[in-house]
Design a protein around this motif. Sequence first.
Motif: not given
Length: 60
Positions: A42-59
């Motif tokens: 339930n660390e949703n905020h942190m998960a979403e933040k990391l997910l955005r970073i991963v998408i931005a990097r094209g991973l």
Amino acid sequence: MISGFCKESLFDEVLTMLSMMEDFGSDVVTNEIIIYALFKENENHMAEKLLRIVIARGLL
């Protein structure tokens, strides 16, 4: 190692390691493990933040 930290919910350590790995790049599997574990704990905020970073990097 990251997977073990995730299983123990030691997310500060996970993010520290991920930051140290930034120079070498992280792969999709590593990021998927971390994001899944964050959502599971339930660390949703942190998960979403990391997910955005991963998408931005094209991973993902």
